[in-house]
Design a protein around this motif. Structure first.
Motif, PDB file in Angstrom:
ATOM      1  N   ARG A 105      35.806  45.306  37.034  1.00  0.00           N
ATOM      2  CA  ARG A 105      37.222  45.138  37.322  1.00  0.00           C
ATOM      3  C   ARG A 105      37.465  43.667  37.644  1.00  0.00           C
ATOM      4  O   ARG A 105      36.996  43.143  38.648  1.00  0.00           O
ATOM      5  N   GLN A 136      44.744  47.647  35.416  1.00  0.00           N
ATOM      6  CA  GLN A 136      43.971  47.522  36.646  1.00  0.00           C
ATOM      7  C   GLN A 136      42.922  46.421  36.571  1.00  0.00           C
ATOM      8  O   GLN A 136      42.119  46.254  37.489  1.00  0.00           O
ATOM      9  N   ARG A 138      40.501  46.334  34.407  1.00  0.00           N
ATOM     10  CA  ARG A 138      39.233  46.858  33.927  1.00  0.00           C
ATOM     11  C   ARG A 138      39.002  46.435  32.481  1.00  0.00           C
ATOM     12  O   ARG A 138      39.933  46.438  31.673  1.00  0.00           O
TER      13      ARG A 138
END
Length: 249
Positions: A105, A136, A138
């Protein structure tokens, strides 16, 4: 002969103790090679081989970058030793990528820069990498979308856009390396970034950052306020202007 073996054995033990107590960095380049060669030469005196390798290839890095055929041409170096030496940069690159995967992440420029430096570690030619990130931060898919010489690579606008669409990404990070060591973006880098921003905007994908990396540092155009922005109302690309600073890792 027995006395020579005893002296040699004692030397190896002193080297092992030195690495244990002070770390591998405490060794000179020929000593580092000598120590490395212990693993494929259980009984042979590897000091002369290490000196011969340094003399032939110029440095520890030069030895690791040599081909297996070139290494085998040095007296005392067999196929197993040549394979071990030749694969070390790949082992290092694999390790750094594995470490980076543990931080999948990416929400800051520093995290992105560290991740990308791991991807380019050990590469001697300029290459271009595209990384898809979700909302996010990611990492989704990644793709190598271009390659060039030791000091120049084109940033292929059409290929970047096509690959971003294929990834199904809403946001991507573009990166390429400067193996020569100068991390600052060229005029061509900045102009290509503008074109890529425009091309991606046409398919509703955002270029989140363009990061240039070397072995020791990176330059994030977003962090440096150099990222072009696409204005949806006017259809124009707005340019930022500021001298970038280097970020070392």
């Amino acid at each position: 002969m027995a006395e020579k073996k005893q002296i040699h054995s004692g030397h190896r033990q002193r080297m092992h103790d030195r690495v244990r107590d002070y770390g591998f960095d405490s060794l000179a380049e020929h000593e580092a090679l000598e120590y490395l060669l212990y693993f494929t030469n259980a009984r042979k005196n590897t000091n002369p081989i290490a000196h011969a390798l340094i003399e032939r290839f110029g440095s520890f890095a030069g030895v690791l970058e040599a081909s297996e055929e070139e290494l085998c041409a040095v007296e005392g170096v067999g196929p197993a030793t040549a394979r071990l030496i030749h694969l070390l940069p790949s082992f290092s690159r694999y390790y750094r990528r594995s470490c980076a995967k543990e931080r999948r992440r990416l929400t800051t420029s520093e995290q992105i820069g560290e991740y990308l430096m791991a991807q380019f570690h050990g590469k001697r030619q300029e290459e271009v990498l595209l990384v898809a990130l979700d909302d996010q931060g990611r990492i989704g898919r990644t793709a190598w979308v271009g390659s060039g010489g030791a000091d120049r690579v084109g940033l292929p606008v059409k290929k970047v856009v096509a690959e971003a669409v294929r990834m199904g990404a809403s946001g991507v990070v573009l990166s390429h390396n400067h193996p020569g060591g100068n991390v600052l973006p060229s005029r061509e880098d900045l102009a290509a970034t503008e074109e890529i921003v425009r091309g991606l905007a046409m398919v509703e994908i955002q270029l989140l950052d363009h990061v240039i990396v070397t072995e020791t540092e990176y330059c994030s155009l977003r962090q440096e306020n150099r990222m072009p922005l696409y204005d949806v109302h006017s259809g124009q690309v707005l340019l930022a202007s500021r001298s970038p600073r280097r970020t070392q890792k």
